[in-house]
Motif scaffolding. Sequence first.
Motif, PDB file in Angstrom:
ATOM      1  N   ARG A 112     -17.760   6.808  10.614  1.00 34.58           N
ATOM      2  CA  ARG A 112     -18.043   6.682   9.190  1.00 34.58           C
ATOM      3  C   ARG A 112     -16.855   6.147   8.404  1.00 34.58           C
ATOM      4  O   ARG A 112     -17.002   5.715   7.289  1.00 34.58           O
ATOM      5  N   THR A 113     -15.644   6.275   8.918  1.00 35.64           N
ATOM      6  CA  THR A 113     -14.481   5.886   8.153  1.00 35.64           C
ATOM      7  C   THR A 113     -13.537   5.122   9.038  1.00 35.64           C
ATOM      8  O   THR A 113     -13.648   5.149  10.250  1.00 35.64           O
ATOM      9  N   PRO A 114     -12.562   4.441   8.433  1.00 38.50           N
ATOM     10  CA  PRO A 114     -11.535   3.824   9.232  1.00 38.50           C
ATOM     11  C   PRO A 114     -10.695   4.867   9.932  1.00 38.50           C
ATOM     12  O   PRO A 114     -10.639   6.015   9.513  1.00 38.50           O
ATOM     13  N   LEU A 115     -10.045   4.457  10.998  1.00 39.40           N
ATOM     14  CA  LEU A 115      -9.067   5.323  11.616  1.00 39.40           C
ATOM     15  C   LEU A 115      -7.865   5.432  10.703  1.00 39.40           C
ATOM     16  O   LEU A 115      -7.710   4.659   9.774  1.00 39.40           O
ATOM     17  N   PRO A 116      -6.996   6.400  10.945  1.00 39.71           N
ATOM     18  CA  PRO A 116      -5.955   6.692   9.974  1.00 39.71           C
ATOM     19  C   PRO A 116      -5.104   5.499   9.603  1.00 39.71           C
ATOM     20  O   PRO A 116      -4.669   4.730  10.433  1.00 39.71           O
ATOM     21  N   GLY A 117      -4.905   5.354   8.312  1.00 43.87           N
ATOM     22  CA  GLY A 117      -4.046   4.321   7.769  1.00 43.87           C
ATOM     23  C   GLY A 117      -3.408   4.901   6.537  1.00 43.87           C
ATOM     24  O   GLY A 117      -2.617   5.796   6.625  1.00 43.87           O
TER      25      GLY A 117
ATOM     26  N   ASP B  97      -9.436   8.067   3.631  1.00 47.38           N
ATOM     27  CA  ASP B  97     -10.141   6.991   4.321  1.00 47.38           C
ATOM     28  C   ASP B  97     -11.617   7.306   4.537  1.00 47.38           C
ATOM     29  O   ASP B  97     -12.225   6.857   5.503  1.00 47.38           O
ATOM     30  N   ALA B  98     -12.205   8.081   3.649  1.00 51.69           N
ATOM     31  CA  ALA B  98     -13.636   8.360   3.712  1.00 51.69           C
ATOM     32  C   ALA B  98     -14.387   7.242   2.993  1.00 51.69           C
ATOM     33  O   ALA B  98     -14.183   7.018   1.798  1.00 51.69           O
ATOM     34  N   THR B  99     -15.211   6.528   3.728  1.00 51.12           N
ATOM     35  CA  THR B  99     -16.082   5.534   3.108  1.00 51.12           C
ATOM     36  C   THR B  99     -17.489   6.130   2.992  1.00 51.12           C
ATOM     37  O   THR B  99     -17.864   6.635   1.929  1.00 51.12           O
ATOM     38  N   THR B 100     -18.258   6.120   4.067  1.00 51.27           N
ATOM     39  CA  THR B 100     -19.548   6.821   4.017  1.00 51.27           C
ATOM     40  C   THR B 100     -19.411   8.290   4.384  1.00 51.27           C
ATOM     41  O   THR B 100     -20.349   9.062   4.210  1.00 51.27           O
TER      42      THR B 100
ATOM     43  N   GLU C 118     -21.113  -7.639  -6.957  1.00 47.81           N
ATOM     44  CA  GLU C 118     -22.371  -7.227  -6.322  1.00 47.81           C
ATOM     45  C   GLU C 118     -22.163  -6.478  -5.013  1.00 47.81           C
ATOM     46  O   GLU C 118     -23.115  -6.253  -4.267  1.00 47.81           O
ATOM     47  N   ASN C 119     -20.937  -6.084  -4.718  1.00 46.67           N
ATOM     48  CA  ASN C 119     -20.647  -5.238  -3.558  1.00 46.67           C
ATOM     49  C   ASN C 119     -20.245  -3.853  -4.044  1.00 46.67           C
ATOM     50  O   ASN C 119     -19.641  -3.709  -5.099  1.00 46.67           O
ATOM     51  N   HIS C 120     -20.578  -2.835  -3.243  1.00 44.14           N
ATOM     52  CA  HIS C 120     -20.304  -1.456  -3.618  1.00 44.14           C
ATOM     53  C   HIS C 120     -19.125  -0.909  -2.822  1.00 44.14           C
ATOM     54  O   HIS C 120     -18.952  -1.226  -1.643  1.00 44.14           O
ATOM     55  N   PHE C 121     -18.341  -0.040  -3.470  1.00 43.14           N
ATOM     56  CA  PHE C 121     -17.160   0.570  -2.875  1.00 43.14           C
ATOM     57  C   PHE C 121     -17.048   2.020  -3.348  1.00 43.14           C
ATOM     58  O   PHE C 121     -17.485   2.350  -4.447  1.00 43.14           O
ATOM     59  N   PRO C 122     -16.414   2.889  -2.547  1.00 45.79           N
ATOM     60  CA  PRO C 122     -16.120   4.228  -3.054  1.00 45.79           C
ATOM     61  C   PRO C 122     -15.044   4.165  -4.136  1.00 45.79           C
ATOM     62  O   PRO C 122     -14.180   3.287  -4.111  1.00 45.79           O
ATOM     63  N   ILE C 123     -15.101   5.092  -5.067  1.00 47.60           N
ATOM     64  CA  ILE C 123     -14.012   5.258  -6.035  1.00 47.60           C
ATOM     65  C   ILE C 123     -12.918   6.126  -5.412  1.00 47.60           C
ATOM     66  O   ILE C 123     -11.752   5.762  -5.405  1.00 47.60           O
ATOM     67  N   ILE C 124     -13.317   7.264  -4.866  1.00 49.00           N
ATOM     68  CA  ILE C 124     -12.380   8.195  -4.239  1.00 49.00           C
ATOM     69  C   ILE C 124     -12.503   8.076  -2.725  1.00 49.00           C
ATOM     70  O   ILE C 124     -13.584   8.255  -2.165  1.00 49.00           O
ATOM     71  N   TYR C 125     -11.370   7.796  -2.080  1.00 53.32           N
ATOM     72  CA  TYR C 125     -11.329   7.724  -0.620  1.00 53.32           C
ATOM     73  C   TYR C 125     -10.732   8.982   0.005  1.00 53.32           C
ATOM     74  O   TYR C 125     -10.937   9.239   1.188  1.00 53.32           O
TER      75      TYR C 125
ATOM     76  N   SER D 258     -19.456   0.391   7.173  1.00 50.26           N
ATOM     77  CA  SER D 258     -19.348  -0.187   5.824  1.00 50.26           C
ATOM     78  C   SER D 258     -18.223  -1.221   5.808  1.00 50.26           C
ATOM     79  O   SER D 258     -17.168  -0.986   5.226  1.00 50.26           O
ATOM     80  N   PRO D 259     -18.425  -2.372   6.449  1.00 51.04           N
ATOM     81  CA  PRO D 259     -17.330  -3.344   6.624  1.00 51.04           C
ATOM     82  C   PRO D 259     -16.683  -3.799   5.323  1.00 51.04           C
ATOM     83  O   PRO D 259     -15.464  -3.983   5.273  1.00 51.04           O
ATOM     84  N   LEU D 260     -17.465  -3.987   4.268  1.00 52.81           N
ATOM     85  CA  LEU D 260     -16.898  -4.497   3.023  1.00 52.81           C
ATOM     86  C   LEU D 260     -16.089  -3.443   2.271  1.00 52.81           C
ATOM     87  O   LEU D 260     -15.264  -3.782   1.424  1.00 52.81           O
ATOM     88  N   ALA D 261     -16.315  -2.180   2.580  1.00 56.69           N
ATOM     89  CA  ALA D 261     -15.676  -1.101   1.829  1.00 56.69           C
ATOM     90  C   ALA D 261     -14.427  -0.544   2.496  1.00 56.69           C
ATOM     91  O   ALA D 261     -13.758   0.308   1.920  1.00 56.69           O
ATOM     92  N   GLU D 262     -14.131  -1.002   3.707  1.00 58.40           N
ATOM     93  CA  GLU D 262     -12.977  -0.441   4.405  1.00 58.40           C
ATOM     94  C   GLU D 262     -11.670  -0.856   3.730  1.00 58.40           C
ATOM     95  O   GLU D 262     -11.546  -1.976   3.234  1.00 58.40           O
ATOM     96  N   PRO D 263     -10.680   0.026   3.749  1.00 60.19           N
ATOM     97  CA  PRO D 263      -9.359  -0.352   3.237  1.00 60.19           C
ATOM     98  C   PRO D 263      -8.702  -1.388   4.137  1.00 60.19           C
ATOM     99  O   PRO D 263      -9.125  -1.583   5.287  1.00 60.19           O
ATOM    100  N   PRO D 264      -7.674  -2.063   3.662  1.00 63.05           N
ATOM    101  CA  PRO D 264      -7.096  -3.193   4.394  1.00 63.05           C
ATOM    102  C   PRO D 264      -6.561  -2.851   5.788  1.00 63.05           C
ATOM    103  O   PRO D 264      -6.531  -3.713   6.663  1.00 63.05           O
ATOM    104  N   HIS D 265      -6.157  -1.599   5.986  1.00 61.62           N
ATOM    105  CA  HIS D 265      -5.545  -1.238   7.266  1.00 61.62           C
ATOM    106  C   HIS D 265      -6.556  -0.878   8.344  1.00 61.62           C
ATOM    107  O   HIS D 265      -6.170  -0.511   9.455  1.00 61.62           O
TER     108      HIS D 265
END
Length: 374
Positions: free
Chosen positions: A22-27, A134-137, A234-241, A319-326
Amino acid sequence: MGPGALPPLVGFLSLLGLLRLRTPLPGGTRGGAGRTGPRAGAAGDSGPGRPPPPWACGAAASAMPLLVEGRRVRLPQSAGDLVRAHPPLEERARLLRGQSVQQVGPQGLLYVQQRELAVTSPKDGSVCILGSDDATTCHIVVLRHTGNGATCLTHCDGTDTKAEVSLIMSSIKSFSDHTQRGRLEVHLVGGFSDDRQLSQKLTHQLLSEFDRQEDDIHLVTLCVTELNDREENENHFPIIYGIAVNVKTAEIYRASFPDRGPEEELRAARVLTGGPMISIYDAKTEQLRIGPYSWMPFPHVDFWLQQDDKQILENLSTSPLAEPPHFVEHIRSTLMFLKKYPSPTNTLFPGNKALLYKKNEDGLWKEISSGGET
């Protein structure tokens, strides 16, 4: 997660639980200071208990409701509808979203990765902050007993929500003396309005499972899914990660974590190979316990390491578009770790013993010894 260009491999990896990631690995997200927000409930708070509803019978009669401001929550309903029915919830979510991000250092911190759980109390002389990001979904869950301050933080991804909530409850009960005054309060943060509605599904699962528990549970913070969503082009992102909770003061605030140790890659590898939710901290001994873990050699690891960033994003994120850069960098580093340690039992855990860490006088983790066999 994107449609994927490698269906046979993706199908195989899905069996391992990889595509439930559900989320990226630690960054680490970065941000400024700011800590004013909802509290997890001060010691000594108490709330009214409620008997089972009159229509309950048999085994169901022991279930107690999820409550907001002393009233039973009506389920199922969306997070948005729920907060609109309970204005204090909506206000707390607004305050939390409006905070700037506090960058939390390693002193006194216990960082919780995906599918990990940690619980402690204000009596802990080593750990005073629990946190995850790093919580996305994914959703970050804090459950606290207001009487003795026992606090649990976990990072849930929907792999097995029923079992995870059961583990959260039992971990708090191991601390809580239910004869003393106080109540159980829960805080849910994370997710966004993702295209596949994975966040929405996880929100529903968590609310439903807490509503089925034997104890009254008071929902104090709900900042999930559409309540934690922003739209850009038109893309959605979390506010709080990410969030942290101060175990001693009960303060919950937006946070990021430059230091996610110890054994960040080892713990991330366990998740990527499909490991379940586990408890990682013994508050009685004030020791962090890692492993022993085991996994099968990672399939086609060289192939995955050769893929470009787009393929990794589309196939190893929900959630590929919502992941942080790392995100991609840490997926690659974890894959490299799995390549180096295809079978960790003997190489990383000699004698099948856990790695034990304890905070030193500077508040940093230091390995003390290997634990007993399991």
